[in-house]
Each structure stands twice: as C-alpha cells, then as structure tokens.
Design a protein around this motif. Structure first.
Motif, PDB file in Angstrom:
ATOM      1  N   GLU A 149      -1.921 -26.572 -10.902  1.00  0.00           N
ATOM      2  CA  GLU A 149      -2.180 -25.414 -11.757  1.00  0.00           C
ATOM      3  C   GLU A 149      -3.274 -24.500 -11.223  1.00  0.00           C
ATOM      4  O   GLU A 149      -3.282 -23.302 -11.525  1.00  0.00           O
ATOM      5  N   ASP A 150      -4.220 -25.047 -10.451  1.00  0.00           N
ATOM      6  CA  ASP A 150      -5.327 -24.209  -9.998  1.00  0.00           C
ATOM      7  C   ASP A 150      -5.066 -23.534  -8.652  1.00  0.00           C
ATOM      8  O   ASP A 150      -5.913 -22.793  -8.159  1.00  0.00           O
ATOM      9  N   TRP A 151      -3.923 -23.761  -8.048  1.00  0.00           N
ATOM     10  CA  TRP A 151      -3.601 -23.058  -6.806  1.00  0.00           C
ATOM     11  C   TRP A 151      -3.214 -21.615  -7.116  1.00  0.00           C
ATOM     12  O   TRP A 151      -2.497 -21.341  -8.070  1.00  0.00           O
ATOM     13  N   ARG A 152      -3.708 -20.700  -6.288  1.00  0.00           N
ATOM     14  CA  ARG A 152      -3.343 -19.293  -6.406  1.00  0.00           C
ATOM     15  C   ARG A 152      -2.866 -18.776  -5.051  1.00  0.00           C
ATOM     16  O   ARG A 152      -3.270 -19.277  -4.007  1.00  0.00           O
ATOM     17  N   PHE A 153      -2.022 -17.762  -5.103  1.00  0.00           N
ATOM     18  CA  PHE A 153      -1.468 -17.165  -3.899  1.00  0.00           C
ATOM     19  C   PHE A 153      -1.771 -15.673  -3.900  1.00  0.00           C
ATOM     20  O   PHE A 153      -1.607 -15.007  -4.921  1.00  0.00           O
ATOM     21  N   ILE A 154      -2.244 -15.167  -2.780  1.00  0.00           N
ATOM     22  CA  ILE A 154      -2.489 -13.742  -2.618  1.00  0.00           C
ATOM     23  C   ILE A 154      -1.326 -13.156  -1.827  1.00  0.00           C
ATOM     24  O   ILE A 154      -1.023 -13.603  -0.713  1.00  0.00           O
ATOM     25  N   LEU A 155      -0.654 -12.184  -2.416  1.00  0.00           N
ATOM     26  CA  LEU A 155       0.429 -11.480  -1.737  1.00  0.00           C
ATOM     27  C   LEU A 155      -0.091 -10.153  -1.194  1.00  0.00           C
ATOM     28  O   LEU A 155      -0.843  -9.452  -1.873  1.00  0.00           O
ATOM     29  N   VAL A 156       0.309  -9.827   0.008  1.00  0.00           N
ATOM     30  CA  VAL A 156      -0.076  -8.570   0.642  1.00  0.00           C
ATOM     31  C   VAL A 156       1.184  -7.752   0.879  1.00  0.00           C
ATOM     32  O   VAL A 156       2.095  -8.193   1.589  1.00  0.00           O
ATOM     33  N   PHE A 157       1.235  -6.573   0.252  1.00  0.00           N
ATOM     34  CA  PHE A 157       2.407  -5.699   0.340  1.00  0.00           C
ATOM     35  C   PHE A 157       2.126  -4.507   1.240  1.00  0.00           C
ATOM     36  O   PHE A 157       1.039  -3.934   1.196  1.00  0.00           O
ATOM     37  N   ASP A 158       3.115  -4.148   2.045  1.00  0.00           N
ATOM     38  CA  ASP A 158       3.103  -2.880   2.774  1.00  0.00           C
ATOM     39  C   ASP A 158       4.134  -1.984   2.106  1.00  0.00           C
ATOM     40  O   ASP A 158       5.341  -2.202   2.230  1.00  0.00           O
ATOM     41  N   GLN A 159       3.663  -0.991   1.382  1.00  0.00           N
ATOM     42  CA  GLN A 159       4.536  -0.180   0.539  1.00  0.00           C
ATOM     43  C   GLN A 159       5.365   0.837   1.322  1.00  0.00           C
ATOM     44  O   GLN A 159       6.192   1.546   0.739  1.00  0.00           O
ATOM     45  N   ARG A 160       5.193   0.888   2.638  1.00  0.00           N
ATOM     46  CA  ARG A 160       5.929   1.883   3.422  1.00  0.00           C
ATOM     47  C   ARG A 160       7.351   1.471   3.763  1.00  0.00           C
ATOM     48  O   ARG A 160       8.185   2.323   4.067  1.00  0.00           O
ATOM     49  N   GLY A 161       7.639   0.175   3.752  1.00  0.00           N
ATOM     50  CA  GLY A 161       8.947  -0.209   4.263  1.00  0.00           C
ATOM     51  C   GLY A 161       9.486  -1.478   3.668  1.00  0.00           C
ATOM     52  O   GLY A 161       8.901  -2.067   2.755  1.00  0.00           O
ATOM     53  N   GLN A 162      10.635  -1.896   4.201  1.00  0.00           N
ATOM     54  CA  GLN A 162      11.316  -3.101   3.761  1.00  0.00           C
ATOM     55  C   GLN A 162      11.608  -3.970   4.968  1.00  0.00           C
ATOM     56  O   GLN A 162      11.659  -3.493   6.107  1.00  0.00           O
ATOM     57  N   GLY A 163      11.801  -5.253   4.709  1.00  0.00           N
ATOM     58  CA  GLY A 163      12.191  -6.161   5.781  1.00  0.00           C
ATOM     59  C   GLY A 163      13.659  -5.999   6.137  1.00  0.00           C
ATOM     60  O   GLY A 163      14.425  -5.331   5.435  1.00  0.00           O
ATOM     61  N   LEU A 164      14.062  -6.609   7.242  1.00  0.00           N
ATOM     62  CA  LEU A 164      15.456  -6.551   7.653  1.00  0.00           C
ATOM     63  C   LEU A 164      16.340  -7.192   6.589  1.00  0.00           C
ATOM     64  O   LEU A 164      16.003  -8.221   6.016  1.00  0.00           O
TER      65      LEU A 164
END
Length: 306
Positions: A149-164
């Motif tokens: 329950e105490d694990w957290r994840f940081i997501l980093v987004f690049d809003q310019r594009g999409q993956g393949l």
C-alpha cells in the motif's frame, strides 16, 4: 513494466509484467437509447470498440455511451484494452450475454502481445503473464500479487507525442533483430527468483533493481526503432535525475513516451514529484504525476430500475 522474450526464443513470445494504477482510468456508462450517441474523451475509439463488439455479438448498438474519463491514447498505459473491456463488460450486463473478461478480450483482439491489461481488469495488482504460445487465445496470468500500500509510482509524460502503435508498431518489430535467447532466459530467472520474491517480501529496492535491469535490456533492444532506451530525450533526462533522487524501477511503459519509477513512501514520492516539476519547468512538454497501485480489478455497476 516490460517484456521478457520479444522474439519467442524460448518458444513463447513476449510475456510481460505490469501493475494496475488508480489515478488514471477509463470510466464510462452505457444505457439504452433510440440511436447511438457517444460523448466524452476518446469517443471515436469507443465507437470503434462498440461497432466491433455489436457486430460480433449480434446485438443492437442503439445505446448512449457517456465517457467520464479515458486513459490517454498511445502513451503506454493500455488505453485500448481498458476501453474495449469496459464497453464489452457493459454490453455483457445490458444484454445478459454471460461473457467472461477473456471472451471480451478475444472478440476485440486484445492481448496480442501483452496480457497485462486483461489481467489487471480481472484482478488488479501486479500481473505477470505467460506470453503467447501456439494455442494461446489470451496470454495466461502466471503470477498475481497485491502491491504494498505504501509504494508509489511517478509517471513522466511527454505531451508532444505518442509511442509507436498500429502499423508503425508492427513494422518496428519486423525491423528488430531476434532477442537473444540467453538474455530472455536471464530475464526469466531475474523475475522469478528475484523480482517476485521481492514484492512478496515488500522489498522495493530489490524489486526495483530487477525492473530497471529488465527495462534496460528491453530498451536497448528497442533503441534502434525508438531513438534510444527512452523514446523522448527529455523524459530520459528526467529519469536520470529521478534515479539520483533514489527512485527505483526506472523504465518506460510499452513504446512510451511515458516513463515510470517507484518510491516506497507516499510523502517522499510527493516531495520528489514536486521537485521534478521545478527541476524540469523549462520543458513545457513534460508533466509528472504520482500514482498508487490498484489492488482490485475493474468496477462494474448495474443500475437498478427501468
């Protein structure tokens, strides 16, 4: 969080590990209507999913779909699978079809590579799937764990594009050389004998080390077609900085450009996320979000009445 055998060198293709999260989700409602109407984010994708399902199941599409929220498309967060399973689950309830989640996934051709999206809709938590063999319809779940329950994840987004995705993804796989058999065997051992025991024993440092090593191996294999271990150079810079802040489980989800890392304590994760926003404020395209793991599957509610 990564694939295990990209080329089927050990007789099964892919195999993957992933975690369900709470804060970014697809939420929609479906009701009877005089004609088809779809409103909200990712409406066109929802229409496509609905048409595919209604034709396959021989049911009417005279429905109203209201999408309250939708996972961003083609950024590595399983948006297509969750949309398909959500709409399929709604049709299953409305028309009393008696379908399982696996039935819906097969109809909508989900799980052709990773089975994570199917597994987390069923159970949530951490999922390891067994990839695809000669008789596979949807990748089987080999392991399921609740995430501490105490694990957290940081997501980093690049809003310019999409993956393949789509045809681009298919062409990319064809360009890649075979994934080394010995490396696939090594990743299997690391995951089974180090990564999974670590999550069972709430050892984020050891679990994170395994994920980082798996991600580095797969990222280096993908590098020729995605431009590097990370699709986005700015995301790569941010992930290097996060690793210096003692974040672990450094990686990119699917083809990106979204990346992730993990921190053991919620308060510390929020501090690091805010520091990252300040550190990379000069990159207008980057955003940082702290998320928690979801240790249950998708919620399906049926309204009572007319």
């Amino acid at each position: 969080m990564g694939f295990i055998d990209l080329s089927g060198s050990l007789d099964r293709h892919f195999g993957s590990i992933g975690i369900a999260i709470n804060e970014i989700s697809t939420c929609l409602s479906v009701t009877h209507a005089d004609q088809l109407t779809v409103t909200g984010p990712s409406a066109q994708r929802a229409k496509t999913c609905l048409s595919q399902l209604c034709q396959a199941l021989s049911v009417s599409d005279k429905l109203n779909i209201n999408i309250e929220s939708a996972i961003p498309e083609h950024v590595g967060l399983g948006s297509g699978t969750q949309m398909s399973l959500a709409i399929g689950s709604a049709l299953n309830e409305i028309y009393g079809l008696g379908l399982t989640i696996r039935d819906i996934a097969a109809i909508t051709e989900r799980g052709l590579r990773s089975g994570i999206g199917i597994g987390i809709f069923e159970q949530g938590g951490l999922i390891v799937d067994g990839g695809r063999g000669e008789k596979t319809i949807t990748p089987p779940v080999l392991a399921h764990f609740d995430v501490p329950e105490d694990w957290r994840f940081i997501l980093v987004f690049d809003q310019r594009g999409q993956g393949l995705h789509g045809l681009q993804e298919i062409r990319a796989f064809k360009k890649l050389p075979p994934f080394p058999r010995q490396e696939a065997a090594n990743l299997c051992y690391l995951l089974l004998m180090q990564g999974l025991p670590a999550i069972a024993e709430n050892d984020l440092a050891k679990f994170g080390d395994v994920i980082t090593r798996l991600q580095r191996s797969v990222g280096e294999h993908f590098a020729p077609v995605q431009g590097g271990v990370f699709t986005s150079p700015e995301v790569a810079e941010a992930m290097n900085w996060l690793a210096q802040q003692d974040a672990v489980a450094i990686g990119q989800t699917s083809w990106g450009p979204t990346a992730f890392c993990a921190i053991a304590e919620p308060a510390r994760a929020e501090v690091v996320t805010n520091q990252a926003r300040q550190q990379f404020a000069h990159f207008d395209n980057l955003s940082f979000v702290t998320v928690s793991a979801r240790n249950k599957g998708g919620d399906i509610f049926v309204a009572q009445g007319n």
